[in-house]
Design an enzyme around this catalytic site. Sequence first.
Site, PDB file in Angstrom:
ATOM      1  CG  ASP A  18      -1.849  -0.953   1.156  1.00 22.74           C
ATOM      2  OD1 ASP A  18      -2.084  -1.552  -0.002  1.00 22.74           O
ATOM      3  OD2 ASP A  18      -2.173  -1.744   2.269  1.00 22.74           O
ATOM      4  CE  LYS A  21       2.455  -2.529  -4.357  1.00 25.79           C
ATOM      5  NZ  LYS A  21       2.127  -2.216  -2.896  1.00 25.79           N
ATOM      6  N   GLY A  45      -4.504  -4.512  -3.781  1.00 28.22           N
ATOM      7  CA  GLY A  45      -5.643  -3.254  -4.187  1.00 28.22           C
ATOM      8  C   GLY A  45      -4.832  -2.250  -4.535  1.00 28.22           C
ATOM      9  CG  HIS A  46      -2.109  -2.212  -7.112  1.00 26.64           C
ATOM     10  ND1 HIS A  46      -1.165  -2.654  -7.912  1.00 26.64           N
ATOM     11  CD2 HIS A  46      -1.729  -2.539  -5.902  1.00 26.64           C
ATOM     12  CE1 HIS A  46      -0.494  -3.341  -7.079  1.00 26.64           C
ATOM     13  NE2 HIS A  46      -0.693  -3.431  -6.002  1.00 26.64           N
ATOM     14  CD  GLN A 221       0.851  -8.859  -2.507  1.00 30.42           C
ATOM     15  OE1 GLN A 221       1.549  -9.592  -3.198  1.00 30.42           O
ATOM     16  NE2 GLN A 221      -0.142  -8.735  -2.585  1.00 30.42           N
TER      17      GLN A 221
HETATM   18  P1  GDP Z   1      -0.818   0.221  -3.557  1.00 34.42           P
HETATM   19  O1  GDP Z   1      -1.272  -1.046  -2.818  1.00 34.42           O
HETATM   20  O2  GDP Z   1       0.623   0.168  -3.340  1.00 34.42           O
HETATM   21  O3  GDP Z   1      -1.116   0.469  -4.854  1.00 34.42           O
HETATM   22  O4  GDP Z   1      -1.417   1.569  -2.667  1.00 34.42           O
HETATM   23  P2  GDP Z   1      -2.882   1.530  -2.243  1.00 34.42           P
HETATM   24  O5  GDP Z   1      -3.546   2.098  -3.534  1.00 34.42           O
HETATM   25  O6  GDP Z   1      -3.470   0.185  -1.463  1.00 34.42           O
HETATM   26  O7  GDP Z   1      -2.995   2.753  -1.187  1.00 34.42           O
HETATM   27  C1  GDP Z   1      -2.102   3.995  -1.299  1.00 34.42           C
HETATM   28  C2  GDP Z   1      -3.201   5.084  -1.153  1.00 34.42           C
HETATM   29  O8  GDP Z   1      -2.700   6.328  -1.015  1.00 34.42           O
HETATM   30  C3  GDP Z   1      -4.304   5.042  -2.097  1.00 34.42           C
HETATM   31  O9  GDP Z   1      -5.567   5.534  -1.565  1.00 34.42           O
HETATM   32  C4  GDP Z   1      -3.789   6.206  -3.041  1.00 34.42           C
HETATM   33  O10 GDP Z   1      -4.882   7.045  -3.882  1.00 34.42           O
HETATM   34  C5  GDP Z   1      -3.251   7.139  -2.098  1.00 34.42           C
HETATM   35  N1  GDP Z   1      -2.128   7.895  -2.723  1.00 34.42           N
HETATM   36  C6  GDP Z   1      -0.920   7.657  -3.559  1.00 34.42           C
HETATM   37  N2  GDP Z   1      -0.100   8.458  -3.651  1.00 34.42           N
HETATM   38  C7  GDP Z   1      -0.284   9.614  -2.973  1.00 34.42           C
HETATM   39  C8  GDP Z   1      -0.057  10.691  -2.546  1.00 34.42           C
HETATM   40  O11 GDP Z   1       1.156  11.168  -2.807  1.00 34.42           O
HETATM   41  N3  GDP Z   1      -0.664  11.490  -1.466  1.00 34.42           N
HETATM   42  C9  GDP Z   1      -1.792  11.003  -0.982  1.00 34.42           C
HETATM   43  N4  GDP Z   1      -2.643  11.901  -0.033  1.00 34.42           N
HETATM   44  N5  GDP Z   1      -2.389   9.824  -1.410  1.00 34.42           N
HETATM   45  C10 GDP Z   1      -1.934   9.246  -2.140  1.00 34.42           C
HETATM   46  P1  IMO Z   2      -0.684  -4.466  -2.384  1.00 39.11           P
HETATM   47  O1  IMO Z   2      -0.312  -4.794  -3.641  1.00 39.11           O
HETATM   48  C1  IMO Z   2      -0.880  -4.784   2.117  1.00 39.11           C
HETATM   49  C2  IMO Z   2      -0.933  -8.720   3.824  1.00 39.11           C
HETATM   50  C3  IMO Z   2      -2.052  -9.105   4.656  1.00 39.11           C
HETATM   51  C4  IMO Z   2      -1.625  -9.947   5.681  1.00 39.11           C
HETATM   52  C5  IMO Z   2      -0.386 -10.795   4.882  1.00 39.11           C
HETATM   53  C6  IMO Z   2      -0.935 -12.166   4.233  1.00 39.11           C
HETATM   54  O2  IMO Z   2      -2.014  -3.526  -2.342  1.00 39.11           O
HETATM   55  O3  IMO Z   2       0.237  -3.563  -1.675  1.00 39.11           O
HETATM   56  P2  IMO Z   2      -2.285 -12.854   2.025  1.00 39.11           P
HETATM   57  O4  IMO Z   2      -3.771 -12.559   1.776  1.00 39.11           O
HETATM   58  O5  IMO Z   2      -1.421 -12.209   1.121  1.00 39.11           O
HETATM   59  O6  IMO Z   2      -2.026 -14.053   2.396  1.00 39.11           O
HETATM   60  O7  IMO Z   2      -1.997 -11.949   3.473  1.00 39.11           O
HETATM   61  O8  IMO Z   2      -0.342  -9.811   3.654  1.00 39.11           O
HETATM   62  N1  IMO Z   2      -1.254  -8.082   2.615  1.00 39.11           N
HETATM   63  C7  IMO Z   2      -1.151  -6.757   2.183  1.00 39.11           C
HETATM   64  N2  IMO Z   2      -0.845  -5.902   2.799  1.00 39.11           N
HETATM   65  N3  IMO Z   2      -1.044  -4.422   0.742  1.00 39.11           N
HETATM   66  C8  IMO Z   2      -1.258  -5.418   0.001  1.00 39.11           C
HETATM   67  O9  IMO Z   2      -1.256  -5.637  -1.237  1.00 39.11           O
HETATM   68  C9  IMO Z   2      -1.153  -6.670   0.729  1.00 39.11           C
HETATM   69  N4  IMO Z   2      -1.674  -8.058   0.345  1.00 39.11           N
HETATM   70  C10 IMO Z   2      -1.241  -8.762   1.200  1.00 39.11           C
HETATM   71  O10 IMO Z   2      -2.832  -8.216   5.048  1.00 39.11           O
HETATM   72  O11 IMO Z   2      -0.988  -9.524   6.534  1.00 39.11           O
HETATM   73 MG    MG Z   3      -2.832  -1.758  -1.783  1.00 40.21          MG
END
Ligand code: GDP
Ligand code: IMO
Ligand code: MG
Length: 419
Positions: A18, A21, A45-46, A221
Site C-alpha cells: 500500500d 504503487k 489493491g492498487h 505487496q
Molecule cells: P498500492 O497497493 O501500493 O497501490 O497502494 P494503495 O492504493 O493500496 O494505497 C495507497 C493510497 O494512497 C491510495 O488511496 C492512493 O490513492 C493514495 N495515494 C497515492 N499517492 C498519494 C500521495 O502522494 N498523496 C496522497 N495523499 N495519497 C496518495
Molecule cells: P498491495 O499490492 C498490504 C498482507 C495481509 C496479511 C499478509 C498475508 O495492495 O500493496 P495474504 O492474503 O497475502 O495471505 O495476507 O499480507 N497483504 C497486504 N498488505 N497491501 C497488500 O497488497 C497486501 N497483500 C497482502 O494484510 O498481513
Molecule cells: Mg494496496
Amino acid sequence: MNLKCGAASLVIGMQYGDEGKGKLVDVLAEEADLVCRVQGGNNAGHTIWVDGKKIITQLMPSGILQKNCRVAIGAGVVIDPFVLLAEIKKIQALGYEVSPERLHIDCRASVILPYHKLLDQKRELERSKNSEKIGTTGKGVGPAYASRAYREAPRMAEISNPTQFKNWLDAQPHLKEGLDAQVLNEFFEVAAELLPYIKDVAVIANNCLSQGGKLLLEGAQGAMLDVSFGTYPFVTSSNLISGSCAGGLGIPPWKVTKIIGVIKAYSTRVGNGPYPAELSDPLASELRTRGNEFGSVTGRPRSVGWLDLVALRYLSIINGMTGLAIMKADVLAGFDRVGMITAYKDKRTNKNREDYPMTIQDWENVEPIVEFVEGWSYVMKENKVHKNYVQFLKKIENFIGVPSIYISAGAERSAGLWL
Ligand code: GDP
Ligand code: IMO
Ligand code: MG
C-alpha cells in the site's frame, strides 16, 4: 521518467504494501508498451485516481487506464477467475478497452479455487485460537501458492478445457470442496469467457523487448511481506523482491534495468505481525485519518508509524533499487516534526542495533530509536520543493544510498514531480 526501449522497469513496494504503487504505475504507464503483474493475486489493491474518480485494480495491471499500452498477467500470479472476470467487466463499464488484443493472461498462472479460499479462512480460524492469526486478506492466495508447490493446483491452461478440468479435479478430489455442480458450471462459464485472453505471456513480453518496446513490471505487496525476507511468518506467500519479479513473467533478469522502490513518507501495516515503527494514539489516529489509511481490499484500518530507515537500508541492498519514489508526503504537511527510525534498541540487551532482525523473536524485541526533522507546511509549490522536505529526502538518500527520483504529493496523476 524515460523508460528504456527494449528493457524492463520494475516498480516494487519497499514497506508492508500500500505504498502507492498503483498511482506510480499509472503515471509511468503513459509511456509504457506493456505493463505486467508478476506475482500475488487479488490480495493486492492498487488505487488510481483519474479525473476525480477512484478506481481500484486487484488483478488487472494498473496500466489498463492508459489507453496506449497493453497489459499482461504473468505466470507468477495466482488468479481467482471470478474476480478477474468481474474486474474486466468493471473496467470495461468505465469506458476503457479491455479486449484480448489488450489484456493477456498467462496460461501458466495458477488458479485460486473455492477450496483455497475456504482453506485460507479455516487456517486463520485455527491460528486465531493461539493468537497466531496472520490477518490474511482471505482471498485464498497462500493456499493457492502452496497448492502450486504441491503441484496440484490447476493453471489457467487446465481450466480452459472443461473435460481436462474435470479430469484434473477427479484426480485430486479434495480440490472439489466448495465446487458443487452449480458453482462448477459457473466456473466453466467464467473460464470460457477468459479463454480468448489466455496466452503465453512470456513470449509476448520477450517479443515486446526484442522489438524495442518499453516493459513495466508492477510489483504487488511490499518487501517486508516477502515470504523469504519479510517478517516471516507474518508475510504473504510469494517472493516480492526485485530478483524474483523477472521470474514471475519469464524474462531474463538482466533485462530489468530500472528498479523503482516505492515508499510512503511514513509507514503503514495492515494485518498482524511485528511492527516496531507503530505509533499510538492520538498521533496514530490523526495520521490514519489524514492519510485515509484503510485497506483497499478489506477496508481494515491500517496501523501507522514513522519511516523505518533501518529496514529500508537492508532492503535496498537486497533489491538494488536504482531510484526511490516517495509518496504521500502531503499527508505529513503541517506536522511540526517528522520522525524517522535510524536504529533499534534491543529490549533483551538494552543495546542499540542497526541490523535487520532475523527472527520473529528479534522483531518482537526491538523498539525504535527515532530522529526527527523539521516538518513542512506544503510539499511543493510551482514545482519548488519545500526546504524541510528536501532535508527529509536527503536524510533518506544518505542513509540508504539510493537517490529519490519521484515525489508524489497527492493521489491524482498530476500531483507528482520527477526529480
Ligand atoms: P498500492 O497497493 O501500493 O497501490 O497502494 P494503495 O492504493 O493500496 O494505497 C495507497 C493510497 O494512497 C491510495 O488511496 C492512493 O490513492 C493514495 N495515494 C497515492 N499517492 C498519494 C500521495 O502522494 N498523496 C496522497 N495523499 N495519497 C496518495
Ligand atoms: P498491495 O499490492 C498490504 C498482507 C495481509 C496479511 C499478509 C498475508 O495492495 O500493496 P495474504 O492474503 O497475502 O495471505 O495476507 O499480507 N497483504 C497486504 N498488505 N497491501 C497488500 O497488497 C497486501 N497483500 C497482502 O494484510 O498481513
Ligand atoms: Mg494496496
